[in-house]
Design a protein around this motif. Structure first.
Motif, PDB file in Angstrom:
ATOM      1  N   THR A 256       0.826  -1.209   0.000  1.00 14.36           N
ATOM      2  CA  THR A 256       0.000   0.000   0.000  1.00 14.36           C
ATOM      3  C   THR A 256       0.858   1.256   0.000  1.00 14.36           C
ATOM      4  O   THR A 256       0.548   2.234  -0.694  1.00 14.36           O
ATOM      5  CB  THR A 256      -0.931   0.007   1.224  1.00 14.36           C
ATOM      6  OG1 THR A 256      -1.712  -1.189   1.235  1.00 14.36           O
ATOM      7  CG2 THR A 256      -1.861   1.208   1.186  1.00 14.36           C
ATOM      8  N   ARG A 257       1.957   1.249   0.760  1.00 16.58           N
ATOM      9  CA  ARG A 257       2.817   2.437   0.881  1.00 16.58           C
ATOM     10  C   ARG A 257       3.976   2.436  -0.118  1.00 16.58           C
ATOM     11  O   ARG A 257       4.827   3.315  -0.048  1.00 16.58           O
ATOM     12  CB  ARG A 257       3.377   2.509   2.299  1.00 16.58           C
ATOM     13  CG  ARG A 257       2.333   2.717   3.379  1.00 16.58           C
ATOM     14  CD  ARG A 257       2.952   2.486   4.761  1.00 16.58           C
ATOM     15  NE  ARG A 257       4.125   3.305   4.967  1.00 16.58           N
ATOM     16  CZ  ARG A 257       4.128   4.481   5.597  1.00 16.58           C
ATOM     17  NH1 ARG A 257       3.015   4.942   6.114  1.00 16.58           N
ATOM     18  NH2 ARG A 257       5.235   5.178   5.745  1.00 16.58           N
ATOM     19  N   TYR A 258       4.078   1.467  -1.008  1.00 16.95           N
ATOM     20  CA  TYR A 258       5.200   1.370  -1.926  1.00 16.95           C
ATOM     21  C   TYR A 258       5.370   2.668  -2.715  1.00 16.95           C
ATOM     22  O   TYR A 258       4.393   3.205  -3.221  1.00 16.95           O
ATOM     23  CB  TYR A 258       4.989   0.205  -2.888  1.00 16.95           C
ATOM     24  CG  TYR A 258       6.114   0.016  -3.870  1.00 16.95           C
ATOM     25  CD1 TYR A 258       7.248  -0.687  -3.501  1.00 16.95           C
ATOM     26  CD2 TYR A 258       6.047   0.549  -5.154  1.00 16.95           C
ATOM     27  CE1 TYR A 258       8.289  -0.862  -4.399  1.00 16.95           C
ATOM     28  CE2 TYR A 258       7.083   0.388  -6.045  1.00 16.95           C
ATOM     29  CZ  TYR A 258       8.199  -0.319  -5.658  1.00 16.95           C
ATOM     30  OH  TYR A 258       9.238  -0.478  -6.550  1.00 16.95           O
ATOM     31  N   PRO A 259       6.592   3.215  -2.819  1.00 22.48           N
ATOM     32  CA  PRO A 259       7.898   2.652  -2.455  1.00 22.48           C
ATOM     33  C   PRO A 259       8.377   3.014  -1.043  1.00 22.48           C
ATOM     34  O   PRO A 259       9.573   2.932  -0.778  1.00 22.48           O
ATOM     35  CB  PRO A 259       8.821   3.252  -3.508  1.00 22.48           C
ATOM     36  CG  PRO A 259       8.222   4.601  -3.774  1.00 22.48           C
ATOM     37  CD  PRO A 259       6.744   4.436  -3.625  1.00 22.48           C
ATOM     38  N   PHE A 260       7.489   3.427  -0.164  1.00 25.16           N
ATOM     39  CA  PHE A 260       7.836   3.624   1.246  1.00 25.16           C
ATOM     40  C   PHE A 260       7.259   2.466   2.074  1.00 25.16           C
ATOM     41  O   PHE A 260       6.761   2.667   3.178  1.00 25.16           O
ATOM     42  CB  PHE A 260       7.278   4.958   1.760  1.00 25.16           C
ATOM     43  CG  PHE A 260       7.902   6.167   1.126  1.00 25.16           C
ATOM     44  CD1 PHE A 260       9.162   6.588   1.502  1.00 25.16           C
ATOM     45  CD2 PHE A 260       7.238   6.880   0.140  1.00 25.16           C
ATOM     46  CE1 PHE A 260       9.745   7.709   0.920  1.00 25.16           C
ATOM     47  CE2 PHE A 260       7.813   8.000  -0.442  1.00 25.16           C
ATOM     48  CZ  PHE A 260       9.071   8.412  -0.054  1.00 25.16           C
ATOM     49  N   ASP A 261       7.326   1.274   1.535  1.00 19.96           N
ATOM     50  CA  ASP A 261       6.647   0.130   2.134  1.00 19.96           C
ATOM     51  C   ASP A 261       7.354  -0.399   3.372  1.00 19.96           C
ATOM     52  O   ASP A 261       8.567  -0.248   3.547  1.00 19.96           O
ATOM     53  CB  ASP A 261       6.461  -1.005   1.114  1.00 19.96           C
ATOM     54  CG  ASP A 261       7.709  -1.224   0.271  1.00 19.96           C
ATOM     55  OD1 ASP A 261       8.423  -0.251   0.000  1.00 19.96           O
ATOM     56  OD2 ASP A 261       7.965  -2.386  -0.124  1.00 19.96           O
TER      57      ASP A 261
ATOM     58  N   GLY B 123      19.404  -1.703   1.664  1.00 18.01           N
ATOM     59  CA  GLY B 123      18.230  -1.038   1.118  1.00 18.01           C
ATOM     60  C   GLY B 123      17.055  -0.968   2.076  1.00 18.01           C
ATOM     61  O   GLY B 123      16.035  -0.348   1.760  1.00 18.01           O
ATOM     62  N   TRP B 124      17.213  -1.589   3.263  1.00 14.15           N
ATOM     63  CA  TRP B 124      16.139  -1.626   4.243  1.00 14.15           C
ATOM     64  C   TRP B 124      16.697  -1.325   5.632  1.00 14.15           C
ATOM     65  O   TRP B 124      17.878  -1.502   5.884  1.00 14.15           O
ATOM     66  CB  TRP B 124      15.465  -3.005   4.260  1.00 14.15           C
ATOM     67  CG  TRP B 124      14.880  -3.425   2.954  1.00 14.15           C
ATOM     68  CD1 TRP B 124      15.561  -3.962   1.894  1.00 14.15           C
ATOM     69  CD2 TRP B 124      13.510  -3.359   2.562  1.00 14.15           C
ATOM     70  NE1 TRP B 124      14.699  -4.237   0.869  1.00 14.15           N
ATOM     71  CE2 TRP B 124      13.425  -3.886   1.255  1.00 14.15           C
ATOM     72  CE3 TRP B 124      12.350  -2.919   3.199  1.00 14.15           C
ATOM     73  CZ2 TRP B 124      12.224  -3.960   0.571  1.00 14.15           C
ATOM     74  CZ3 TRP B 124      11.145  -3.010   2.518  1.00 14.15           C
ATOM     75  CH2 TRP B 124      11.086  -3.517   1.213  1.00 14.15           C
ATOM     76  N   SER B 125      15.812  -0.903   6.527  1.00 16.47           N
ATOM     77  CA  SER B 125      16.178  -0.742   7.928  1.00 16.47           C
ATOM     78  C   SER B 125      15.310  -1.684   8.764  1.00 16.47           C
ATOM     79  O   SER B 125      14.114  -1.841   8.494  1.00 16.47           O
ATOM     80  CB  SER B 125      15.970   0.705   8.384  1.00 16.47           C
ATOM     81  OG  SER B 125      14.615   1.098   8.223  1.00 16.47           O
ATOM     82  N   ILE B 126      15.931  -2.331   9.756  1.00 20.03           N
ATOM     83  CA  ILE B 126      15.207  -3.223  10.655  1.00 20.03           C
ATOM     84  C   ILE B 126      14.769  -2.393  11.859  1.00 20.03           C
ATOM     85  O   ILE B 126      15.601  -1.848  12.578  1.00 20.03           O
ATOM     86  CB  ILE B 126      16.091  -4.405  11.085  1.00 20.03           C
ATOM     87  CG1 ILE B 126      16.601  -5.156   9.847  1.00 20.03           C
ATOM     88  CG2 ILE B 126      15.319  -5.347  12.000  1.00 20.03           C
ATOM     89  CD1 ILE B 126      17.578  -6.269  10.154  1.00 20.03           C
ATOM     90  N   ASN B 127      13.461  -2.290  12.076  1.00 16.82           N
ATOM     91  CA  ASN B 127      12.975  -1.318  13.051  1.00 16.82           C
ATOM     92  C   ASN B 127      12.123  -1.914  14.165  1.00 16.82           C
ATOM     93  O   ASN B 127      11.314  -1.218  14.765  1.00 16.82           O
ATOM     94  CB  ASN B 127      12.170  -0.220  12.344  1.00 16.82           C
ATOM     95  CG  ASN B 127      11.086  -0.793  11.446  1.00 16.82           C
ATOM     96  OD1 ASN B 127      10.669  -1.938  11.605  1.00 16.82           O
ATOM     97  ND2 ASN B 127      10.622   0.001  10.499  1.00 16.82           N
TER      98      ASN B 127
ATOM     99  N   ALA C 209      11.637  -1.643   6.972  1.00 17.62           N
ATOM    100  CA  ALA C 209      11.110  -0.518   6.202  1.00 17.62           C
ATOM    101  C   ALA C 209      12.121  -0.160   5.121  1.00 17.62           C
ATOM    102  O   ALA C 209      13.334  -0.172   5.362  1.00 17.62           O
ATOM    103  CB  ALA C 209      10.834   0.683   7.094  1.00 17.62           C
ATOM    104  N   ARG C 210      11.615   0.148   3.936  1.00 18.36           N
ATOM    105  CA  ARG C 210      12.508   0.520   2.840  1.00 18.36           C
ATOM    106  C   ARG C 210      13.224   1.833   3.165  1.00 18.36           C
ATOM    107  O   ARG C 210      12.627   2.758   3.723  1.00 18.36           O
ATOM    108  CB  ARG C 210      11.716   0.651   1.535  1.00 18.36           C
ATOM    109  CG  ARG C 210      12.584   0.665   0.278  1.00 18.36           C
ATOM    110  CD  ARG C 210      11.713   0.825  -0.952  1.00 18.36           C
ATOM    111  NE  ARG C 210      10.830  -0.296  -1.153  1.00 18.36           N
ATOM    112  CZ  ARG C 210      11.128  -1.392  -1.854  1.00 18.36           C
ATOM    113  NH1 ARG C 210      12.323  -1.492  -2.415  1.00 18.36           N
ATOM    114  NH2 ARG C 210      10.245  -2.360  -1.996  1.00 18.36           N
ATOM    115  N   ASP C 211      14.498   1.897   2.810  1.00 23.96           N
ATOM    116  CA  ASP C 211      15.299   3.073   3.112  1.00 23.96           C
ATOM    117  C   ASP C 211      14.744   4.298   2.380  1.00 23.96           C
ATOM    118  O   ASP C 211      14.633   4.301   1.141  1.00 23.96           O
ATOM    119  CB  ASP C 211      16.753   2.835   2.704  1.00 23.96           C
ATOM    120  CG  ASP C 211      17.643   4.000   3.052  1.00 23.96           C
ATOM    121  OD1 ASP C 211      17.838   4.254   4.246  1.00 23.96           O
ATOM    122  OD2 ASP C 211      18.125   4.665   2.116  1.00 23.96           O
ATOM    123  N   ALA C 212      14.360   5.337   3.141  1.00 22.51           N
ATOM    124  CA  ALA C 212      13.712   6.518   2.562  1.00 22.51           C
ATOM    125  C   ALA C 212      14.668   7.327   1.692  1.00 22.51           C
ATOM    126  O   ALA C 212      14.262   7.872   0.661  1.00 22.51           O
ATOM    127  CB  ALA C 212      13.143   7.388   3.669  1.00 22.51           C
TER     128      ALA C 212
END
Length: 307
Positions: A109-114, A151-155, A183-186
């Protein structure tokens, strides 16, 4: 009643009292359920494939119980184990180094901030909750500080026990779940996608200041560039039955470019017919209306979909 008859009477009475207790004691008792403490220490993740809904994981799995237990008594419910090596082996405690390919259901739904939840789901292979219950071993559960996913952060992480029944009315199976939020790296998202689109929109809106027909060709080029960028980024995700943030953002972008194109076509038309007053009106209103509509729609999308 003589003494012999009295003795027989009391003997029969004693037998009637003792026999039910003896019979109950002789019956086999139902087996007690076994509690298995389970821990997952995640060492690292490898490449996330959003299109396929998979991620490769490297982790330690620990099992502890008062009775003998092993990896043969459990199974990974959302993936395939590629390799297993035993690092600790006692009758009641086991530790394994596991590399597995995990499956997940991505929410785009939030891609590319998925954002997604990567899970390790484990159940007993044969025994339901009446025979085996899983419990989280918090001392052997965690995430390695050096775990990284390019490319991602573990949150965030979570571990809990739930249950799952596969047939109506059957006793459910205990399930241990270990979740890892990503979360994809902003920064990379903005640089790879939004910066090019932003430049296209800025160039297109700036062309509104041009009072010549040349702006028509410029905006046609900008429209084609936006379509190519959209196609390239959308090609990385599977087809879904809902609109993603990318889709809505690009609809607004296309609408902006179309409005600028239409204004350019009208200017070309009225310039050829010599209607300079209409050309002046189109320039006046397009400069004021189109940027305002574009900025307002972009703000609404960012606030309501990403807020």
């Amino acid at each position: 009643m003589d003494r012999s008859g009295l003795r027989s009477f009391f003997l029969v009475l004693l037998l009637l009292v003792l026999l039910p207790s003896y019979a109950a004691a002789a019956q086999p008792s139902a087996p007690a359920n076994e509690t298995v403490k389970i821990g997952v220490y995640m060492v690292d993740f490898n490449r996330v494939d959003v299109g396929a809904g998979t991620v490769s994981a490297d982790f330690y799995l620990t099992l502890a119980s008062d009775t003998p237990v092993s990896i043969d008594d459990i199974e990974l419910m959302n993936g395939v184990i590629s390799s297993v090596s035993t690092t600790r082996d006692t009758p009641t405690e086991k530790e394994y180094r596991i590399i597995a390919v995990l499956t997940t259901e991505p929410d785009l739904t939030r891609y590319p901030f998925d954002r997604h939840i990567l899970s390790v789901k484990i159940e007993p292979k044969f025994e339901n909750e009446s025979r085996m219950i899983l419990a989280i071993d918090s001392e052997n559960t965690g995430l390695d500080p050096e775990a990284d996913l390019p490319g991602w952060s573990i949150n965030g992480t979570d571990a809990y026990v739930t249950h799952r029944a596969y047939l109506s009315g059957e006793t459910p199976y205990s399930r241990a779940v270990f979740d890892y939020g990503i979360a994809r790296d902003a920064t990379s998202t903005v640089l790879k996608f939004f910066l090019p689109i932003l430049l296209i929109v800025i160039v297109s809106l700036s062309s509104l200041l041009m009072k010549t027909a040349a702006r028509l060709g410029l905006n046609a080029s900008m429209f084609l560039a936006a379509v190519l960028i959209h196609w390239r980024i959308a090609d990385d995700i599977p087809l879904v039955a809902y609109a993603t943030f990318l889709d809505i953002f690009m609809i607004i972008t296309y609408a902006t470019l179309v409005m600028v194109l239409i204004s350019g076509i009208l200017i070309l038309k009225y310039t050829d017919t010599g209607e300079t007053e209409k050309v002046r009106e189109i320039n006046f209103w397009s400069i004021r209306i189109i940027p305002a509509i574009t900025i307002t729609l972009y703000l609404i999308v960012f606030v309501f979909l990403l807020g």
